[in-house]
Design an enzyme around this catalytic site. Sequence first.
Site, PDB file in Angstrom:
ATOM      1  N   PHE A 116       0.864  -1.195   0.000  1.00 41.86           N
ATOM      2  CA  PHE A 116       0.000   0.000   0.000  1.00 41.86           C
ATOM      3  C   PHE A 116       0.894   1.236   0.000  1.00 41.86           C
ATOM      4  O   PHE A 116       1.759   1.389   0.864  1.00 41.86           O
ATOM      5  CB  PHE A 116      -0.926   0.043   1.222  1.00 41.86           C
ATOM      6  CG  PHE A 116      -1.852   1.219   1.185  1.00 41.86           C
ATOM      7  CD1 PHE A 116      -3.018   1.193   0.418  1.00 41.86           C
ATOM      8  CD2 PHE A 116      -1.551   2.389   1.878  1.00 41.86           C
ATOM      9  CE1 PHE A 116      -3.864   2.295   0.353  1.00 41.86           C
ATOM     10  CE2 PHE A 116      -2.394   3.503   1.816  1.00 41.86           C
ATOM     11  CZ  PHE A 116      -3.543   3.445   1.056  1.00 41.86           C
ATOM     12  N   ASP A 119       9.255   2.782   1.221  1.00 42.32           N
ATOM     13  CA  ASP A 119       8.080   3.420   1.813  1.00 42.32           C
ATOM     14  C   ASP A 119       8.133   3.188   3.317  1.00 42.32           C
ATOM     15  O   ASP A 119       7.742   2.130   3.809  1.00 42.32           O
ATOM     16  CB  ASP A 119       6.799   2.842   1.200  1.00 42.32           C
ATOM     17  CG  ASP A 119       5.547   3.529   1.737  1.00 42.32           C
ATOM     18  OD1 ASP A 119       5.651   4.233   2.761  1.00 42.32           O
ATOM     19  OD2 ASP A 119       4.473   3.357   1.144  1.00 42.32           O
ATOM     20  N   LYS A 132       3.114  10.241   8.580  1.00 47.74           N
ATOM     21  CA  LYS A 132       2.459   9.732   9.788  1.00 47.74           C
ATOM     22  C   LYS A 132       3.115  10.211  11.097  1.00 47.74           C
ATOM     23  O   LYS A 132       2.971  11.359  11.464  1.00 47.74           O
ATOM     24  CB  LYS A 132       2.386   8.201   9.727  1.00 47.74           C
ATOM     25  CG  LYS A 132       1.354   7.698   8.677  1.00 47.74           C
ATOM     26  CD  LYS A 132       1.087   6.228   8.843  1.00 47.74           C
ATOM     27  CE  LYS A 132       0.140   5.665   7.785  1.00 47.74           C
ATOM     28  NZ  LYS A 132      -1.263   5.810   8.091  1.00 47.74           N
TER      29      LYS A 132
HETATM   30  C1  LIG Z   1       2.906   2.354   3.825  1.00 42.86           C
HETATM   31  C2  LIG Z   1       2.011   3.514   3.532  1.00 42.86           C
HETATM   32  N1  LIG Z   1       2.328   4.336   2.516  1.00 42.86           N
HETATM   33  C3  LIG Z   1       1.565   5.395   2.217  1.00 42.86           C
HETATM   34  C4  LIG Z   1       0.416   5.678   2.920  1.00 42.86           C
HETATM   35  C5  LIG Z   1      -0.414   6.863   2.559  1.00 42.86           C
HETATM   36  O1  LIG Z   1      -0.254   7.853   3.512  1.00 42.86           O
HETATM   37  P1  LIG Z   1      -1.297   9.073   3.586  1.00 42.86           P
HETATM   38  O2  LIG Z   1      -2.606   8.488   4.008  1.00 42.86           O
HETATM   39  O3  LIG Z   1      -0.704  10.011   4.588  1.00 42.86           O
HETATM   40  O4  LIG Z   1      -1.372   9.666   2.227  1.00 42.86           O
HETATM   41  C6  LIG Z   1       0.055   4.846   3.995  1.00 42.86           C
HETATM   42  C7  LIG Z   1      -1.182   5.106   4.749  1.00 42.86           C
HETATM   43  O5  LIG Z   1      -1.693   4.291   5.454  1.00 42.86           O
HETATM   44  C8  LIG Z   1       0.873   3.738   4.303  1.00 42.86           C
HETATM   45  O6  LIG Z   1       0.573   2.910   5.301  1.00 42.86           O
END
Ligand SMILES: Cc1ncc(COP(=O)(O)O)c(C=O)c1O
Length: 426
Positions: free
Chosen positions: A164, A249, A286
């Site tokens: 994700f 990520d 986050k």
């Molecule tokens: C691994 C990862 N990447 C990207 C995102 C996207 O982040 P945002 O919701 O701040 O756009 C998330 C959100 O849960 C995530 O867990």
Amino acid sequence: MAVADSLAMTVESPLPPTITATPKPVAGEPPLRTTVESLFDRYVVPTVNRGLTLIRGEGRHVWDDQGRKYLDLGAGVAVSSLGHAHPAIRETLALQAGVLIHCSNYYFNEWQGRLAQRIVELTGPGKVFFCNSGAEANEAVIKLARKFGHASGRYEVITATNSFHGRTMATLSATGQEKIKQGFEPLLPGFTHVLFNDLAAVEAAITPKTIAVHLEGIQGEGGVFVATPEYLLGLRELTRKHDLLLTWDGVQCGYFRTGRWQSYERILEGVPGGEDFAPDAIAMAKSLGGGYPIGAVWVREPYQDVFGPGSHGTTYGGSPLACAVALAILDTVERENLAENIRARGEQLRAGLTALIGTRGITGVRGHGGLMGMTVEGDPYGVVARLTQAGLILIPAANHTVRFLPPLNVTAEEIDEALAVVESTL
Ligand SMILES: Cc1ncc(COP(=O)(O)O)c(C=O)c1O
């Protein structure tokens, strides 16, 4: 000097009072929840099924409109790194709001420079680009890869199935989960998804157009699957051999959640060659802002100037307010040894949950520190709803997984309390 002290010298401003009141039902009026739910029904785009109506938070607890208290070990999906209403965040927000909230990226601002320095010191030689969310950070990483590959006509990015990376068109296209893509086709071209932890699958997917491999060290939304050390070291070697970027990520699995700054440091602890591992770029968000929106991309030397002036940007990214808050959180994490704390609390949680495997519909435990998954028989959303009813907030994930994503300052007593709720409720 800690950011809060430095700000306090600049501005005299009392802390905002903690809001302790919970709304009292007014005779003849419907409960607040009914009013709020009807406002949402009528006026808010229904992108998600919501649960409680939350009014306030303090430490690791939140209160709903009925005054009911919950132990919040979801932390707004790995965001509230210091829990709720932490004095360092409240104080910095209040002080910096009286100095300079925003100034745009046409100008220098001290806190952006200082936060970039801290991130580079924690991660390795390079530079930092600031934005506002995890999706934006991953979007920037994808654009960085494309810019880097542009001269050689390479633009394809290999990502993992079950990953994700966000909800913008590029990050959605990068994400390896079909269910969240449905209805948004045609997606952005140039992404290939291969099985997580399968090095041979990555090698087989490389084409003359490939420019990067992008992955989470621990798949969060996908159900807390941890990358193996062999996979990470193999990927680093493979990407070097093919002149590809290895991009990371760390939006959910980073920021000390595993007990180390980035999850690869924890995964590769004690593994020969592990200390030399570094990706070429890392997306962060986050926990970095503890609830105040901020995203960042660390870019390793020698790729740090791939984005030249005018090539990428954002209006809000790296604002003085966001960066001051992020610095105050970093100060607190370091001063209070919260990396060590969350590591120990994670082991406590793992031990407690492991003892419950085979009972109460619990089938397994995986993860590290403050990114721990409990696998369950049946629907994790149902399990989360029952635990919420019992006063414990957790977060569902794919593959029959319920996530514990506690604030980094969660206490041993609170972990025991959560385990007791799980044991008595399921
Ligand atoms: C691994 C990862 N990447 C990207 C995102 C996207 O982040 P945002 O919701 O701040 O756009 C998330 C959100 O849960 C995530 O867990």
